[in-house]
Design a protein around this motif. Sequence first.
Motif, PDB file in Angstrom:
ATOM      1  N   SER A  31     -10.121  -8.762   1.617  1.00  0.00           N
ATOM      2  CA  SER A  31     -10.212  -8.933   0.408  1.00  0.00           C
ATOM      3  C   SER A  31      -9.725  -7.905  -0.474  1.00  0.00           C
ATOM      4  N   TRP A  32      -8.876  -8.044  -1.380  1.00  0.00           N
ATOM      5  CA  TRP A  32      -8.300  -6.701  -2.198  1.00  0.00           C
ATOM      6  C   TRP A  32      -8.581  -6.916  -3.499  1.00  0.00           C
ATOM      7  N   TRP A  33      -9.625  -5.924  -3.896  1.00  0.00           N
ATOM      8  CA  TRP A  33     -10.160  -5.766  -5.375  1.00  0.00           C
ATOM      9  C   TRP A  33      -9.322  -4.813  -6.335  1.00  0.00           C
ATOM     10  N   TYR A  34      -9.173  -5.242  -7.303  1.00  0.00           N
ATOM     11  CA  TYR A  34      -8.544  -4.255  -8.232  1.00  0.00           C
ATOM     12  C   TYR A  34      -9.116  -4.535  -9.580  1.00  0.00           C
ATOM     13  N   GLY A  35      -9.288  -3.256 -10.317  1.00  0.00           N
ATOM     14  CA  GLY A  35      -9.833  -3.440 -11.580  1.00  0.00           C
ATOM     15  C   GLY A  35      -8.608  -3.852 -12.490  1.00  0.00           C
ATOM     16  N   LYS A  36      -9.027  -4.474 -13.573  1.00  0.00           N
ATOM     17  CA  LYS A  36      -8.254  -4.942 -14.412  1.00  0.00           C
ATOM     18  C   LYS A  36      -7.232  -3.915 -14.979  1.00  0.00           C
ATOM     19  N   GLU A  37      -7.737  -2.816 -15.150  1.00  0.00           N
ATOM     20  CA  GLU A  37      -6.878  -1.752 -15.684  1.00  0.00           C
ATOM     21  C   GLU A  37      -6.717  -0.753 -14.632  1.00  0.00           C
ATOM     22  N   ASP A  38      -6.440  -1.022 -13.603  1.00  0.00           N
ATOM     23  CA  ASP A  38      -6.233  -0.187 -12.295  1.00  0.00           C
ATOM     24  C   ASP A  38      -4.900   0.268 -12.311  1.00  0.00           C
ATOM     25  N   TRP A  39      -4.532   1.502 -12.020  1.00  0.00           N
ATOM     26  CA  TRP A  39      -3.191   2.081 -11.564  1.00  0.00           C
ATOM     27  C   TRP A  39      -2.570   1.594 -10.478  1.00  0.00           C
ATOM     28  N   MET A  40      -3.625   1.029  -9.735  1.00  0.00           N
ATOM     29  CA  MET A  40      -3.078   0.415  -8.443  1.00  0.00           C
ATOM     30  C   MET A  40      -2.677  -1.016  -8.684  1.00  0.00           C
ATOM     31  N   ASP A  41      -1.329  -1.103  -7.946  1.00  0.00           N
ATOM     32  CA  ASP A  41      -0.695  -2.557  -8.345  1.00  0.00           C
ATOM     33  C   ASP A  41      -1.306  -3.382  -7.523  1.00  0.00           C
ATOM     34  N   PRO A  42      -1.960  -4.659  -8.191  1.00  0.00           N
ATOM     35  CA  PRO A  42      -2.453  -5.757  -7.532  1.00  0.00           C
ATOM     36  C   PRO A  42      -1.216  -6.578  -6.583  1.00  0.00           C
ATOM     37  N   LYS A  43      -0.132  -6.239  -6.922  1.00  0.00           N
ATOM     38  CA  LYS A  43       1.013  -6.987  -6.170  1.00  0.00           C
ATOM     39  C   LYS A  43       0.866  -6.467  -4.764  1.00  0.00           C
ATOM     40  N   GLY A  44       0.658  -5.406  -4.340  1.00  0.00           N
ATOM     41  CA  GLY A  44       0.309  -4.862  -3.120  1.00  0.00           C
ATOM     42  C   GLY A  44      -0.527  -5.700  -2.313  1.00  0.00           C
ATOM     43  N   GLY A  45      -1.709  -5.994  -2.854  1.00  0.00           N
ATOM     44  CA  GLY A  45      -2.612  -7.082  -2.141  1.00  0.00           C
ATOM     45  C   GLY A  45      -2.122  -8.340  -2.149  1.00  0.00           C
ATOM     46  N   GLU A  46      -1.593  -8.940  -3.230  1.00  0.00           N
ATOM     47  CA  GLU A  46      -0.653 -10.268  -2.856  1.00  0.00           C
ATOM     48  C   GLU A  46       0.199 -10.405  -1.995  1.00  0.00           C
ATOM     49  N   LEU A  47       1.212  -9.191  -1.880  1.00  0.00           N
ATOM     50  CA  LEU A  47       2.250  -9.472  -0.761  1.00  0.00           C
ATOM     51  C   LEU A  47       1.523  -9.152   0.686  1.00  0.00           C
ATOM     52  N   CYS A  48       0.443  -8.305   0.768  1.00  0.00           N
ATOM     53  CA  CYS A  48      -0.142  -8.434   2.120  1.00  0.00           C
ATOM     54  C   CYS A  48      -0.929  -9.617   2.557  1.00  0.00           C
ATOM     55  N   SER A  49      -1.594 -10.226   1.417  1.00  0.00           N
ATOM     56  CA  SER A  49      -2.295 -11.390   1.841  1.00  0.00           C
ATOM     57  C   SER A  49      -1.261 -12.671   1.915  1.00  0.00           C
ATOM     58  N   ASN A  50      -0.108 -12.622   1.408  1.00  0.00           N
ATOM     59  CA  ASN A  50       0.711 -13.771   1.851  1.00  0.00           C
ATOM     60  C   ASN A  50       1.221 -13.591   3.218  1.00  0.00           C
ATOM     61  N   ILE A  51       1.425 -12.298   3.465  1.00  0.00           N
ATOM     62  CA  ILE A  51       1.982 -12.156   4.885  1.00  0.00           C
ATOM     63  C   ILE A  51       1.039 -12.559   5.693  1.00  0.00           C
ATOM     64  N   GLY A 103      -1.691 -19.013   9.211  1.00  0.00           N
ATOM     65  CA  GLY A 103      -1.709 -20.512   8.915  1.00  0.00           C
ATOM     66  C   GLY A 103      -2.993 -20.862   8.367  1.00  0.00           C
ATOM     67  N   GLU A 104      -3.693 -20.101   7.615  1.00  0.00           N
ATOM     68  CA  GLU A 104      -4.981 -20.213   6.847  1.00  0.00           C
ATOM     69  C   GLU A 104      -5.249 -19.139   6.086  1.00  0.00           C
ATOM     70  N   VAL A 105      -6.101 -19.321   4.926  1.00  0.00           N
ATOM     71  CA  VAL A 105      -6.360 -18.275   4.092  1.00  0.00           C
ATOM     72  C   VAL A 105      -7.583 -17.644   4.391  1.00  0.00           C
ATOM     73  N   VAL A 106      -7.312 -16.358   4.931  1.00  0.00           N
ATOM     74  CA  VAL A 106      -8.177 -15.132   5.410  1.00  0.00           C
ATOM     75  C   VAL A 106      -8.251 -13.981   4.621  1.00  0.00           C
ATOM     76  N   SER A 107      -6.997 -14.074   3.648  1.00  0.00           N
ATOM     77  CA  SER A 107      -7.053 -12.946   2.790  1.00  0.00           C
ATOM     78  C   SER A 107      -6.943 -13.023   1.243  1.00  0.00           C
ATOM     79  N   ASP A 108      -7.458 -12.452   0.210  1.00  0.00           N
ATOM     80  CA  ASP A 108      -7.328 -12.962  -1.084  1.00  0.00           C
ATOM     81  C   ASP A 108      -7.317 -11.697  -1.815  1.00  0.00           C
ATOM     82  N   VAL A 109      -6.983 -11.835  -3.148  1.00  0.00           N
ATOM     83  CA  VAL A 109      -7.084 -10.760  -4.189  1.00  0.00           C
ATOM     84  C   VAL A 109      -7.953 -11.030  -5.327  1.00  0.00           C
ATOM     85  N   LYS A 110      -8.654 -10.210  -5.762  1.00  0.00           N
ATOM     86  CA  LYS A 110      -9.503 -10.286  -6.970  1.00  0.00           C
ATOM     87  C   LYS A 110      -9.245  -9.323  -8.001  1.00  0.00           C
ATOM     88  N   LEU A 111      -9.420  -9.765  -9.194  1.00  0.00           N
ATOM     89  CA  LEU A 111      -9.323  -8.743 -10.403  1.00  0.00           C
ATOM     90  C   LEU A 111     -10.655  -8.525 -11.031  1.00  0.00           C
TER      91      LEU A 111
END
Length: 398
Positions: free
Chosen positions: A331-351, A357-365
Amino acid sequence: MQSLGISGYDASILLRVSPDGHTAHAYKRSTHPTSVPLSKLFTNSFPLSVRESLEDYGYRHNPLKFQHDLLSTLPFYPHPDSSGTAAKVLQTPIDEHGNFINEFVISPQGNFQEPNHLIMIHGYGGGLGFYLKNFEALAKEKNWCIHAIDLLGYGCSSRPKFVGKNLQEVENWFHDSYSEWLRLRGLDQARDKTLIMAHSMGAYLMGTYGINRDPDFCKKLLMVSPGAIIKHRKQVFVPKYFAKLWEQNISPFSLVRGSGPFGSKLVSMWSSRRFAKLSSNESRLLHKYAYGIFNSPGSGEYMLNFLLAPGADARHPLVERGVHKLKCKLSWWYGKEDWMDPKGGELCSNIINNLRGEVVSDVKLIEDSGHHIYLDNITRFNSMLVNEMRDMEKDEAT
């Protein structure tokens, strides 16, 4: 000047009035640490008195004192509380040279034999003491033993000379010591009962540990404001002085060490803002703790330039390093005003999800927080982490 673990030039808290008339705190986005002009750094307040700075300087070779004083604000350290919850500080030797990993371990049952394990990893420049406001909430989970550690070369762990000359050597420095600590603490045999929460650069190191060493090294990995996941999608302004120091691998903590008896006063410029929302005693003790570990001999901090380019841009993005090899849940956690880019967690989760073949990775703000979620929104962070612990227990029961 810091970039990840202790970074944040000004984490401001704004007051806002809710519809029911109550005053609440709102997080104001802080300036990216590499975007602060040099002139701005030295026109700000250094609130600590010279006398207090001199007192702290007298204990500069004993950061464990600052750690002890800080942790003693907890009801179960150094003595168990009325419920039986106990905690202790351990130094586990990891090699023949006497190097050790510093650990704060909490046992809600008081016997340090709980079936499940939460391992807490700090970010760049940080230490286990920065999780002060999270320990009490976590210690209420009776089936969990909590292990907060300082990585080798950080916090109150050993500070050997840093010898890494390339990416592989740098990662081996941390992976070897972490692996040995796991083995010696018997946690290498409890991977199915282990939840890891790692912040910032610590998250990157845990991700690469799983990829390079052991894809099944834990049941679930929480990547909290993880660094170096993808390259910047938007250009970050980097002052010339900053880029020059960065490329020469000059650590920001060298400023503290070079300030001698005024080092603690220098740190107060940062700590007075970072810990402003805490009680005066907690803020004071966290400042002393921060000074103690920042002023300790340079060691693990010199890894930074190998992993990040000036501006905290990833030299070796995790998304390109085989993140699909990880077998644990994430699970990838980002602050709403984080200077780390949540897109990174999204891309890794998609991969990961597409290949598994199942949802084992997610992203939370997380609202009202920036890079340091565990301090910016303490209540929300603690609630989320406790829920992860309980969810893991439910999975084990089914």
